[in-house]
Motif scaffolding. Sequence first.
Motif, PDB file in Angstrom:
ATOM      1  N   VAL A  80      20.103 -16.531  58.284  1.00  0.00           N
ATOM      2  CA  VAL A  80      19.256 -16.755  59.683  1.00  0.00           C
ATOM      3  C   VAL A  80      20.543 -16.717  60.468  1.00  0.00           C
ATOM      4  O   VAL A  80      20.066 -16.028  61.564  1.00  0.00           O
ATOM      5  N   ARG A  81      21.275 -17.717  60.591  1.00  0.00           N
ATOM      6  CA  ARG A  81      22.532 -17.620  61.226  1.00  0.00           C
ATOM      7  C   ARG A  81      23.179 -16.299  61.604  1.00  0.00           C
ATOM      8  O   ARG A  81      23.124 -15.772  62.726  1.00  0.00           O
ATOM      9  N   LEU A  82      23.372 -15.674  60.562  1.00  0.00           N
ATOM     10  CA  LEU A  82      24.125 -14.872  60.491  1.00  0.00           C
ATOM     11  C   LEU A  82      23.354 -13.393  61.294  1.00  0.00           C
ATOM     12  O   LEU A  82      23.868 -12.355  61.951  1.00  0.00           O
ATOM     13  N   ARG A  83      22.076 -13.441  60.983  1.00  0.00           N
ATOM     14  CA  ARG A  83      20.915 -12.372  61.415  1.00  0.00           C
ATOM     15  C   ARG A  83      20.906 -12.357  62.759  1.00  0.00           C
ATOM     16  O   ARG A  83      20.721 -11.352  63.452  1.00  0.00           O
ATOM     17  N   ARG A  84      20.835 -13.620  63.461  1.00  0.00           N
ATOM     18  CA  ARG A  84      20.742 -13.688  64.859  1.00  0.00           C
ATOM     19  C   ARG A  84      22.217 -13.080  65.720  1.00  0.00           C
ATOM     20  O   ARG A  84      22.022 -12.659  66.491  1.00  0.00           O
ATOM     21  N   LEU A  85      23.205 -12.996  64.824  1.00  0.00           N
ATOM     22  CA  LEU A  85      24.408 -12.554  65.370  1.00  0.00           C
ATOM     23  C   LEU A  85      24.691 -10.856  65.154  1.00  0.00           C
ATOM     24  O   LEU A  85      24.820 -10.274  66.031  1.00  0.00           O
ATOM     25  N   ASN A  86      24.386 -10.650  63.900  1.00  0.00           N
ATOM     26  CA  ASN A  86      24.682  -9.199  63.813  1.00  0.00           C
ATOM     27  C   ASN A  86      23.513  -8.363  62.767  1.00  0.00           C
ATOM     28  O   ASN A  86      23.821  -7.321  62.234  1.00  0.00           O
ATOM     29  N   GLY A  87      22.443  -8.851  62.645  1.00  0.00           N
ATOM     30  CA  GLY A  87      21.198  -8.328  61.833  1.00  0.00           C
ATOM     31  C   GLY A  87      21.577  -8.544  60.339  1.00  0.00           C
ATOM     32  O   GLY A  87      21.053  -7.431  59.748  1.00  0.00           O
ATOM     33  N   TYR A  88      22.341  -9.443  59.791  1.00  0.00           N
ATOM     34  CA  TYR A  88      22.496  -9.691  58.498  1.00  0.00           C
ATOM     35  C   TYR A  88      21.266  -9.758  57.590  1.00  0.00           C
ATOM     36  O   TYR A  88      20.404 -10.462  58.343  1.00  0.00           O
ATOM     37  N   ARG A  89      21.165  -9.193  56.542  1.00  0.00           N
ATOM     38  CA  ARG A  89      20.130  -9.304  55.648  1.00  0.00           C
ATOM     39  C   ARG A  89      20.079 -10.488  55.003  1.00  0.00           C
ATOM     40  O   ARG A  89      21.148 -10.535  54.008  1.00  0.00           O
ATOM     41  N   PRO A  90      18.924 -11.275  54.866  1.00  0.00           N
ATOM     42  CA  PRO A  90      19.072 -12.435  53.983  1.00  0.00           C
ATOM     43  C   PRO A  90      19.115 -12.092  52.641  1.00  0.00           C
ATOM     44  O   PRO A  90      18.322 -11.058  51.858  1.00  0.00           O
ATOM     45  N   PRO A  91      19.561 -12.821  51.383  1.00  0.00           N
ATOM     46  CA  PRO A  91      19.611 -12.567  50.277  1.00  0.00           C
ATOM     47  C   PRO A  91      18.045 -12.748  49.534  1.00  0.00           C
ATOM     48  O   PRO A  91      17.362 -13.441  50.195  1.00  0.00           O
ATOM     49  N   THR A  92      17.713 -12.046  48.730  1.00  0.00           N
ATOM     50  CA  THR A  92      16.323 -12.247  48.057  1.00  0.00           C
ATOM     51  C   THR A  92      16.710 -13.420  46.947  1.00  0.00           C
ATOM     52  O   THR A  92      17.944 -13.768  46.685  1.00  0.00           O
ATOM     53  N   TYR A  93      15.346 -13.935  46.606  1.00  0.00           N
ATOM     54  CA  TYR A  93      15.287 -14.914  45.648  1.00  0.00           C
ATOM     55  C   TYR A  93      16.111 -14.766  44.356  1.00  0.00           C
ATOM     56  O   TYR A  93      16.749 -15.510  43.906  1.00  0.00           O
ATOM     57  N   ALA A  94      16.129 -13.360  43.961  1.00  0.00           N
ATOM     58  CA  ALA A  94      16.702 -13.212  42.896  1.00  0.00           C
ATOM     59  C   ALA A  94      18.132 -13.060  42.817  1.00  0.00           C
ATOM     60  O   ALA A  94      19.020 -13.552  41.805  1.00  0.00           O
ATOM     61  N   GLU A  95      18.776 -12.714  43.975  1.00  0.00           N
ATOM     62  CA  GLU A  95      20.170 -12.665  44.171  1.00  0.00           C
ATOM     63  C   GLU A  95      20.701 -14.275  44.289  1.00  0.00           C
ATOM     64  O   GLU A  95      21.627 -14.455  43.776  1.00  0.00           O
ATOM     65  N   THR A  96      19.917 -14.922  45.092  1.00  0.00           N
ATOM     66  CA  THR A  96      20.279 -16.420  44.896  1.00  0.00           C
ATOM     67  C   THR A  96      20.324 -17.088  43.679  1.00  0.00           C
ATOM     68  O   THR A  96      21.180 -17.852  43.157  1.00  0.00           O
ATOM     69  N   GLY A  97      19.253 -16.739  42.900  1.00  0.00           N
ATOM     70  CA  GLY A  97      18.967 -17.174  41.765  1.00  0.00           C
ATOM     71  C   GLY A  97      20.163 -17.081  40.806  1.00  0.00           C
ATOM     72  O   GLY A  97      20.483 -17.871  39.781  1.00  0.00           O
ATOM     73  N   LYS A  98      20.778 -15.894  40.676  1.00  0.00           N
ATOM     74  CA  LYS A  98      21.927 -15.531  39.952  1.00  0.00           C
ATOM     75  C   LYS A  98      23.218 -16.258  40.095  1.00  0.00           C
ATOM     76  O   LYS A  98      24.007 -16.866  39.216  1.00  0.00           O
ATOM     77  N   ARG A  99      23.250 -16.699  41.546  1.00  0.00           N
ATOM     78  CA  ARG A  99      24.194 -17.607  41.829  1.00  0.00           C
ATOM     79  C   ARG A  99      23.943 -19.041  41.420  1.00  0.00           C
ATOM     80  O   ARG A  99      24.945 -19.780  40.972  1.00  0.00           O
ATOM     81  N   VAL A 100      22.663 -19.325  41.514  1.00  0.00           N
ATOM     82  CA  VAL A 100      22.437 -20.663  41.114  1.00  0.00           C
ATOM     83  C   VAL A 100      22.419 -20.788  39.479  1.00  0.00           C
ATOM     84  O   VAL A 100      23.097 -21.716  38.953  1.00  0.00           O
ATOM     85  N   LEU A 101      22.198 -19.820  38.725  1.00  0.00           N
ATOM     86  CA  LEU A 101      22.353 -19.898  37.398  1.00  0.00           C
ATOM     87  C   LEU A 101      23.721 -20.134  36.829  1.00  0.00           C
ATOM     88  O   LEU A 101      24.219 -20.570  36.053  1.00  0.00           O
ATOM     89  N   ALA A 102      24.610 -19.228  37.671  1.00  0.00           N
ATOM     90  CA  ALA A 102      25.993 -19.426  37.486  1.00  0.00           C
ATOM     91  C   ALA A 102      26.747 -20.578  37.570  1.00  0.00           C
ATOM     92  O   ALA A 102      27.677 -21.152  37.070  1.00  0.00           O
ATOM     93  N   ALA A 103      26.157 -21.474  38.525  1.00  0.00           N
ATOM     94  CA  ALA A 103      26.570 -22.803  38.873  1.00  0.00           C
ATOM     95  C   ALA A 103      26.061 -23.911  38.176  1.00  0.00           C
ATOM     96  O   ALA A 103      26.456 -25.211  38.220  1.00  0.00           O
ATOM     97  N   SER A 104      24.837 -23.755  37.367  1.00  0.00           N
ATOM     98  CA  SER A 104      24.082 -24.690  36.988  1.00  0.00           C
ATOM     99  C   SER A 104      24.664 -25.267  35.628  1.00  0.00           C
ATOM    100  O   SER A 104      25.272 -24.399  35.039  1.00  0.00           O
TER     101      SER A 104
END
Length: 536
Positions: free
Chosen positions: A338-362
């Motif tokens: 949300v912070r980056l999108r306000r600056l330059n239109g950054y697309r937020p990650p999908t739940y699936a994309e975040t989920g992959k990073r969570v799985l890797a760290a869990s």
Amino acid sequence: MKVTAVLRTGFVLPAILIAILPVPAGAQERNAASTLGAGNSAAERYAYGIDFLKRGRSFERATAHLEEAVRQESKSQQYRLALGCAYASRAASLADAASRLSWFSEAQAGYPQRLAAWEAAQKDENDPLYGKPRPQLPSFRTRDDNQPFTLTLPEAMTQIRSLGKQAIAEWDRALELATTKSERAEAHYVRGWGVRLLRSRGWIGYDSQPLDIEGLPEAEEVTKAFLAATEEDPADARCWQSLGDAHIGESANARGARDKPAALAAYRQALSLQKRNATLWYRLYDLQRTDDPEQAKEALRQAALSDPGNAYPLYRLAGLLFYETPYSLFHKELQEAVRLRRLNGYRPPTYAETGKRVLAASSKESEKTAQEAVASIERGNKAPRYVAPLYQAPVPALLKGAWNLRVLMGASSDTSNPTIWHTVSLSASGYARVAAGQRNEREALRAARAVVAMGYKIMGNLGNKALPLGVNDLGMFNSGGFIVLTGYEALADVYKALGETAAAERVTSERGTFNKGFSDHLRANQKARQYSYGGN
């Protein structure tokens, strides 16, 4: 809710937004110390005076009674302390009224628009304002006696400064008259809070500074007064808690504490004398949640024991537990997006994309912690009530009425901050999606359903409450609604991941129905607010 009001004079004033309502019938209270004859005893005068102070009503009448009590018994320390409180209380009421001058002007200016909206609504039975009473032209009064406030700002300042000076003189004289340790402790304790009231945010002053009252002690003197009180009576928990508050500072923001170690030490001493002080356990949580999460968790567990039946500390505990796990990435990454999108239109990650990073760290340990967090949410959902507590400062009874006019202190600096609950709901929802992806149906459904129930618990029966909702109620309604929507979305995703298409469609339909009712209620609240207060 604090807002910044700017008077026509150009002063910038921190103020508490208070609705200006019609005067209730029979509420006129005259300055009638004459209701008692000159022959009444000092004790009777004192009893009448402190009754007014404790009820937060008619501070001028309280002053007249207590002045007579002091005239009759000039060497009574008790009467002198009370008279100082009466002077300071009236000063607070005048400052409260003066701080609302510009808002009163705005409310008057907006009255024709509110009246027109009401008149139009009477032609439409579906309009939220249909059948409501005709809006009345606002009146402006001091809140302790309900009398018209007719002073200009300079006139109010003159009276406030005079009252403040008189209050300090009485407290100083009371301290001189004290002959025992308990009397000296009480004098320091009352004087400390009295000075803090005179210095509190919300006073009218240049650059939002304390009033220019001759002899007004500096903030350090407040700390010294409470320290002296603890030395005179080390068994008084009020004095230790007051000392902790002084170390926090005049902002009352725990996270911006002036001297956090000293504040913690004083609060812990107070808790050793009064272990079931829930408001202090919440304060300890807030002071330690960043630097010492383990101690913060223990403070919340103690708060839950001291505040049984309240879901609030259990939800807080869930937030702390989730924050230690990779599942908190679901909130952290969205917040950053949300912070980056306000600056330059950054697309937020999908739940699936975040989920992959969570799985890797869990890990097994993080899954166990997440399960403990969900269990804490479930216990909260079963609690009889949800109440976001306000910090209860140990203000002397004779000053509490005035203190409540000017100062609202949260139990935590983030008590009403919806981001805290978003952290819990997004982390738990993310955990549900990850569990569904791992085919752990039980944990996935358990977590998602817990989020939905949490949202409904926070909303409570606010949907049935008369509109417009107050600031705190509206905040809870908004936060609870967001959480319900978040939970429904996660539950639908869980069913999809488990291959239960019909169940997913049913939940999506339920979410849509809820969202419509939720949005309609917010729009009706906004219209009712414009009718009542002239807000935008």
